[in-house]
Design a protein around this motif. Structure first.
Motif, PDB file in Angstrom:
ATOM      1  N   SER A   1     116.013   2.873 -26.699  1.00 43.99           N
ATOM      2  CA  SER A   1     117.362   2.317 -26.772  1.00 43.99           C
ATOM      3  C   SER A   1     117.492   0.979 -26.062  1.00 43.99           C
ATOM      4  O   SER A   1     118.575   0.435 -25.983  1.00 43.99           O
ATOM      5  N   HIS A   2     116.402   0.476 -25.455  1.00 44.90           N
ATOM      6  CA  HIS A   2     116.471  -0.801 -24.758  1.00 44.90           C
ATOM      7  C   HIS A   2     116.744  -1.927 -25.755  1.00 44.90           C
ATOM      8  O   HIS A   2     116.228  -1.921 -26.884  1.00 44.90           O
ATOM      9  N   ALA A   3     117.539  -2.896 -25.310  1.00 47.54           N
ATOM     10  CA  ALA A   3     117.847  -4.037 -26.180  1.00 47.54           C
ATOM     11  C   ALA A   3     116.591  -4.872 -26.392  1.00 47.54           C
ATOM     12  O   ALA A   3     115.791  -5.051 -25.463  1.00 47.54           O
ATOM     13  N   PRO A   4     116.386  -5.362 -27.572  1.00 51.97           N
ATOM     14  CA  PRO A   4     115.191  -6.184 -27.820  1.00 51.97           C
ATOM     15  C   PRO A   4     115.261  -7.480 -27.020  1.00 51.97           C
ATOM     16  O   PRO A   4     116.349  -7.972 -26.705  1.00 51.97           O
ATOM     17  N   PRO A   5     114.121  -8.025 -26.654  1.00 54.61           N
ATOM     18  CA  PRO A   5     114.130  -9.288 -25.896  1.00 54.61           C
ATOM     19  C   PRO A   5     114.746 -10.408 -26.730  1.00 54.61           C
ATOM     20  O   PRO A   5     114.664 -10.404 -27.963  1.00 54.61           O
ATOM     21  N   PRO A   6     115.401 -11.339 -26.059  1.00 52.30           N
ATOM     22  CA  PRO A   6     116.030 -12.438 -26.820  1.00 52.30           C
ATOM     23  C   PRO A   6     114.988 -13.282 -27.544  1.00 52.30           C
ATOM     24  O   PRO A   6     113.865 -13.467 -27.067  1.00 52.30           O
ATOM     25  N   LEU A   7     115.383 -13.749 -28.682  1.00 53.33           N
ATOM     26  CA  LEU A   7     114.479 -14.586 -29.466  1.00 53.33           C
ATOM     27  C   LEU A   7     114.313 -15.947 -28.800  1.00 53.33           C
ATOM     28  O   LEU A   7     115.257 -16.477 -28.198  1.00 53.33           O
ATOM     29  N   PRO A   8     113.135 -16.520 -28.874  1.00 56.90           N
ATOM     30  CA  PRO A   8     112.948 -17.864 -28.299  1.00 56.90           C
ATOM     31  C   PRO A   8     113.775 -18.888 -29.061  1.00 56.90           C
ATOM     32  O   PRO A   8     114.064 -18.710 -30.249  1.00 56.90           O
ATOM     33  N   PRO A   9     114.206 -19.925 -28.381  1.00 53.95           N
ATOM     34  CA  PRO A   9     115.006 -20.948 -29.079  1.00 53.95           C
ATOM     35  C   PRO A   9     114.183 -21.607 -30.180  1.00 53.95           C
ATOM     36  O   PRO A   9     112.956 -21.710 -30.079  1.00 53.95           O
TER      37      PRO A   9
END
Length: 230
Positions: A9-17
């Motif tokens: 259920s952990h949020a996925p890591p943010p996408l790189p810019p």
């Protein structure tokens, strides 16, 4: 009892810019007019000398700088074009800048119709005579660069007032970021470095306050080098 989040259920890591991209643009070829001050002060000797100790004047150094500029600019783009004019001791010289700006504005219109850019590079050598001109047009269609060679300040010289007047002229007429450089050192290499900065295309320029070139050539101190190693 401590609640636990279910596995997965952990949020996925943010996408790189997204990578930075600069939209491609076509850089216009330039028509460049060199305007050289041929006043008596242009014959003042520089500190460095030529072969066999022959004196070198400001005018000699300006000629070398122009040749350096033209050769380098044509190496970058052989489609650039150049012209030359002089600022003399004529009694009508006060109106010269006004006439120069009128000619430059007309040439700027022609260049715009041809998808080119018109630029004026002024080499000014008068230490006590601020340039005078009348210019009420709000339309800017050419770029002005200035290199100002002058004597040290003194009772008969006011290079700061001359410099301020040149800055005002540049701000009033220049379409893109115009650059102004000054030197009272009398060194040809300083003039050549400043001329090389003017090789920058007006459409690719940053503001002059953001320029960090040319880099100083002075050797780093031993203490500074030791600090970098640590």
């Amino acid at each position: 009892m401590e609640e636990r989040e279910p596995e997965g259920s952990h949020a996925p890591p943010p996408l790189p810019p997204p990578p930075y991209t600069l939209p491609p643009i076509r850089l216009c070829s330039e028509d460049i007019l060199f305007v050289i001050d041929a006043d008596v002060e242009a014959k003042a000797e520089m500190k460095n000398s030529g072969p066999r100790g022959k004196p070198i004047t400001r005018l000699d150094s300006i000629k070398q700088a122009v040749l350096l500029f033209v050769h380098s600019k044509l190496t970058i783009n052989p489609d650039h074009r150049f012209a030359l004019a002089s600022l003399t001791q004529s009694p009508a010289w006060v109106c010269y800048l006004t006439n120069l700006f009128i000619v430059a504005a007309n040439e700027g219109k022609r260049c715009q119709a041809e998808s080119r850019i018109f630029r004026v590079i002024l080499f000014y050598c008068r230490s006590s005579t601020p340039p005078q001109y009348k210019w009420a047009l709000s339309q800017k269609n050419f770029t002005l660069d200035v290199i100002y060679l002058h004597d040290k300040p003194g009772p008969e010289n006011c290079p700061q007032r001359v410099y301020d007047a040149l800055v005002d002229a540049l701000d009033q007429v220049s379409e893109y970021d115009g650059y102004i450089f000054e030197s009272g050192q009398g060194l040809s290499r300083t003039l050549f470095r400043q001329t090389c900065v003017l090789l920058s295309h007006p459409q690719q320029r940053c503001g002059q306050d953001d320029i960090d070139i040319p880099k100083p050539l002075a050797r780093k101190s031993v203490a500074a080098e030791a600090g970098e190693v640590q």
